[in-house]
Design a protein around this motif. Sequence first.
Motif, PDB file in Angstrom:
ATOM      1  N   GLU A 209     -14.166  10.450  -9.292  1.00 15.50           N
ATOM      2  CA  GLU A 209     -13.147   9.463  -9.662  1.00 15.50           C
ATOM      3  C   GLU A 209     -11.895  10.150 -10.207  1.00 15.50           C
ATOM      4  OE1 GLU A 209     -12.846   5.259 -12.077  1.00 15.50           O
ATOM      5  OE2 GLU A 209     -14.329   6.723 -12.753  1.00 15.50           O
ATOM      6  N   ARG A 210     -12.077  11.152 -11.057  1.00 12.94           N
ATOM      7  CA  ARG A 210     -10.934  11.889 -11.609  1.00 12.94           C
ATOM      8  C   ARG A 210     -10.158  12.600 -10.496  1.00 12.94           C
ATOM      9  NH1 ARG A 210     -14.766  13.415 -15.597  1.00 12.94           N
ATOM     10  NH2 ARG A 210     -14.899  15.469 -14.630  1.00 12.94           N
ATOM     11  N   VAL A 211     -10.878  13.197  -9.561  1.00  8.61           N
ATOM     12  CA  VAL A 211     -10.218  13.896  -8.457  1.00  8.61           C
ATOM     13  C   VAL A 211      -9.487  12.900  -7.557  1.00  8.61           C
ATOM     14  CG1 VAL A 211     -10.617  15.303  -6.392  1.00  8.61           C
ATOM     15  CG2 VAL A 211     -11.832  15.841  -8.515  1.00  8.61           C
ATOM     16  N   LEU A 212     -10.124  11.784  -7.253  1.00 10.79           N
ATOM     17  CA  LEU A 212      -9.516  10.792  -6.357  1.00 10.79           C
ATOM     18  C   LEU A 212      -8.205  10.240  -6.911  1.00 10.79           C
ATOM     19  CD1 LEU A 212     -12.633   8.781  -5.116  1.00 10.79           C
ATOM     20  CD2 LEU A 212     -11.292  10.474  -3.850  1.00 10.79           C
ATOM     21  N   ALA A 213      -8.092  10.186  -8.238  1.00 12.11           N
ATOM     22  CA  ALA A 213      -6.866   9.660  -8.852  1.00 12.11           C
ATOM     23  C   ALA A 213      -5.643  10.495  -8.456  1.00 12.11           C
ATOM     24  CB  ALA A 213      -7.021   9.617 -10.368  1.00 12.11           C
ATOM     25  N   ALA A 214      -5.854  11.765  -8.130  1.00 14.82           N
ATOM     26  CA  ALA A 214      -4.742  12.648  -7.764  1.00 14.82           C
ATOM     27  C   ALA A 214      -4.662  12.918  -6.263  1.00 14.82           C
ATOM     28  CB  ALA A 214      -4.885  13.978  -8.506  1.00 14.82           C
ATOM     29  N   CYS A 215      -5.594  12.386  -5.498  1.00 21.18           N
ATOM     30  CA  CYS A 215      -5.679  12.685  -4.065  1.00 21.18           C
ATOM     31  C   CYS A 215      -4.698  11.866  -3.235  1.00 21.18           C
ATOM     32  CB  CYS A 215      -7.087  12.390  -3.546  1.00 21.18           C
ATOM     33  SG  CYS A 215      -8.297  13.627  -4.007  1.00 21.18           S
ATOM     34  N   SER A 216      -4.399  12.414  -2.074  1.00 17.60           N
ATOM     35  CA  SER A 216      -3.744  11.624  -1.043  1.00 17.60           C
ATOM     36  C   SER A 216      -4.776  11.417   0.067  1.00 17.60           C
ATOM     37  CB  SER A 216      -2.488  12.319  -0.515  1.00 17.60           C
ATOM     38  OG  SER A 216      -2.805  13.569   0.022  1.00 17.60           O
ATOM     39  N   PHE A 217      -4.525  10.418   0.890  1.00 16.25           N
ATOM     40  CA  PHE A 217      -5.473  10.057   1.932  1.00 16.25           C
ATOM     41  C   PHE A 217      -4.762  10.026   3.280  1.00 16.25           C
ATOM     42  CE2 PHE A 217      -6.895   8.197  -2.012  1.00 16.25           C
ATOM     43  CZ  PHE A 217      -8.241   8.517  -2.035  1.00 16.25           C
ATOM     44  N   LEU A 218      -5.414  10.584   4.266  1.00 17.97           N
ATOM     45  CA  LEU A 218      -4.958  10.455   5.642  1.00 17.97           C
ATOM     46  C   LEU A 218      -5.966   9.577   6.365  1.00 17.97           C
ATOM     47  CD1 LEU A 218      -4.063  14.148   6.577  1.00 17.97           C
ATOM     48  CD2 LEU A 218      -2.552  12.391   5.683  1.00 17.97           C
ATOM     49  N   VAL A 219      -5.472   8.577   7.074  1.00 20.67           N
ATOM     50  CA  VAL A 219      -6.340   7.733   7.891  1.00 20.67           C
ATOM     51  C   VAL A 219      -5.938   7.987   9.335  1.00 20.67           C
ATOM     52  CG1 VAL A 219      -7.075   5.398   8.436  1.00 20.67           C
ATOM     53  CG2 VAL A 219      -6.562   6.018   6.063  1.00 20.67           C
ATOM     54  N   ASP A 220      -6.865   8.575  10.072  1.00 21.60           N
ATOM     55  CA  ASP A 220      -6.598   8.975  11.458  1.00 21.60           C
ATOM     56  C   ASP A 220      -5.330   9.837  11.553  1.00 21.60           C
ATOM     57  OD1 ASP A 220      -8.905   7.826  12.467  1.00 21.60           O
ATOM     58  OD2 ASP A 220      -7.916   5.910  12.855  1.00 21.60           O
ATOM     59  N   GLY A 221      -5.165  10.737  10.584  1.00 20.46           N
ATOM     60  CA  GLY A 221      -4.068  11.693  10.607  1.00 20.46           C
ATOM     61  C   GLY A 221      -2.765  11.223  10.005  1.00 20.46           C
ATOM     62  N   ALA A 222      -2.682   9.966   9.601  1.00 19.29           N
ATOM     63  CA  ALA A 222      -1.445   9.432   9.023  1.00 19.29           C
ATOM     64  C   ALA A 222      -1.633   9.179   7.532  1.00 19.29           C
ATOM     65  CB  ALA A 222      -1.055   8.128   9.707  1.00 19.29           C
ATOM     66  N   GLN A 223      -0.674   9.650   6.722  1.00 18.91           N
ATOM     67  CA  GLN A 223      -0.776   9.424   5.288  1.00 18.91           C
ATOM     68  C   GLN A 223      -0.717   7.935   5.012  1.00 18.91           C
ATOM     69  OE1 GLN A 223       2.099  11.410   2.808  1.00 18.91           O
ATOM     70  NE2 GLN A 223       0.840  11.111   1.014  1.00 18.91           N
ATOM     71  N   THR A 224      -1.588   7.490   4.124  1.00 19.76           N
ATOM     72  CA  THR A 224      -1.683   6.073   3.795  1.00 19.76           C
ATOM     73  C   THR A 224      -1.340   5.884   2.328  1.00 19.76           C
ATOM     74  OG1 THR A 224      -3.382   5.769   5.458  1.00 19.76           O
ATOM     75  CG2 THR A 224      -3.238   4.088   3.765  1.00 19.76           C
ATOM     76  N   ARG A 225      -0.370   5.034   2.059  1.00 21.99           N
ATOM     77  CA  ARG A 225       0.047   4.754   0.684  1.00 21.99           C
ATOM     78  C   ARG A 225      -0.417   3.377   0.216  1.00 21.99           C
ATOM     79  NH1 ARG A 225       3.222   8.765  -0.990  1.00 21.99           N
ATOM     80  NH2 ARG A 225       4.430   9.930   0.531  1.00 21.99           N
ATOM     81  N   ASP A 226      -0.793   2.511   1.135  1.00 22.47           N
ATOM     82  CA  ASP A 226      -1.210   1.148   0.780  1.00 22.47           C
ATOM     83  C   ASP A 226      -2.732   1.079   0.728  1.00 22.47           C
ATOM     84  OD1 ASP A 226      -1.681  -1.531   0.438  1.00 22.47           O
ATOM     85  OD2 ASP A 226      -0.749  -2.161   2.315  1.00 22.47           O
ATOM     86  N   PRO A 227      -3.301   1.036  -0.491  1.00 22.80           N
ATOM     87  CA  PRO A 227      -4.762   1.029  -0.597  1.00 22.80           C
ATOM     88  C   PRO A 227      -5.425  -0.228  -0.041  1.00 22.80           C
ATOM     89  CG  PRO A 227      -3.764   0.751  -2.757  1.00 22.80           C
ATOM     90  CD  PRO A 227      -2.649   1.004  -1.781  1.00 22.80           C
ATOM     91  N   SER A 228      -4.635  -1.300   0.145  1.00 24.81           N
ATOM     92  CA  SER A 228      -5.232  -2.529   0.669  1.00 24.81           C
ATOM     93  C   SER A 228      -5.194  -2.600   2.190  1.00 24.81           C
ATOM     94  CB  SER A 228      -4.518  -3.745   0.075  1.00 24.81           C
ATOM     95  OG  SER A 228      -3.183  -3.796   0.537  1.00 24.81           O
ATOM     96  N   SER A 229      -4.626  -1.574   2.833  1.00 23.47           N
ATOM     97  CA  SER A 229      -4.543  -1.629   4.289  1.00 23.47           C
ATOM     98  C   SER A 229      -5.936  -1.570   4.909  1.00 23.47           C
ATOM     99  CB  SER A 229      -3.653  -0.506   4.835  1.00 23.47           C
ATOM    100  OG  SER A 229      -4.127   0.748   4.416  1.00 23.47           O
ATOM    101  N   ALA A 230      -6.103  -2.342   5.982  1.00 18.99           N
ATOM    102  CA  ALA A 230      -7.401  -2.439   6.651  1.00 18.99           C
ATOM    103  C   ALA A 230      -7.736  -1.134   7.369  1.00 18.99           C
ATOM    104  CB  ALA A 230      -7.383  -3.585   7.653  1.00 18.99           C
ATOM    105  N   LEU A 231      -9.010  -0.827   7.419  1.00 21.32           N
ATOM    106  CA  LEU A 231      -9.492   0.337   8.163  1.00 21.32           C
ATOM    107  C   LEU A 231      -9.947  -0.098   9.548  1.00 21.32           C
ATOM    108  CD1 LEU A 231     -11.579   1.997   5.314  1.00 21.32           C
ATOM    109  CD2 LEU A 231      -9.368   2.771   6.201  1.00 21.32           C
ATOM    110  N   ALA A 232      -9.659   0.717  10.538  1.00 16.10           N
ATOM    111  CA  ALA A 232     -10.061   0.419  11.914  1.00 16.10           C
ATOM    112  C   ALA A 232     -11.460   0.984  12.164  1.00 16.10           C
ATOM    113  CB  ALA A 232      -9.073   1.047  12.892  1.00 16.10           C
ATOM    114  N   PRO A 233     -12.227   0.367  13.053  1.00 14.65           N
ATOM    115  CA  PRO A 233     -13.543   0.902  13.391  1.00 14.65           C
ATOM    116  C   PRO A 233     -13.432   2.351  13.872  1.00 14.65           C
ATOM    117  CG  PRO A 233     -13.256  -1.278  14.343  1.00 14.65           C
ATOM    118  CD  PRO A 233     -11.918  -0.862  13.786  1.00 14.65           C
TER     119      PRO A 233
END
Length: 88
Positions: A51-75
């Motif tokens: 949890e502590r690490v995730l607070a500072a992480c960035s996320f890539l979804v299918d190679g694209a940086q995602t800033r909106d945590p509520s965005s839907a995930l694709a199958p």
Amino acid sequence: MPTHPATPVTVTVRYFAGARAAAGVETEIREATSLDELVGQLVDAHGERLERVLAACSFLVDGAQTRDPSSALAPGAVVDVLPPFAGG
């Protein structure tokens, strides 16, 4: 019109660097509807250290940086968990 909760989809989570160390695994499969829901599952499964690490992480979804945590995930999406990297 009523809104219906999205159906969870299967995604692959890949951890890098400190996130991998905190999670204790390199890759895992999860089912979630959004990035926010996925992060909640990861914290529940792996605890406070991740949890502590995730607070500072960035996320890539299918190679694209995602800033909106509520965005839907694709199958079949691949979610990369990237902690901040130090370096010059």
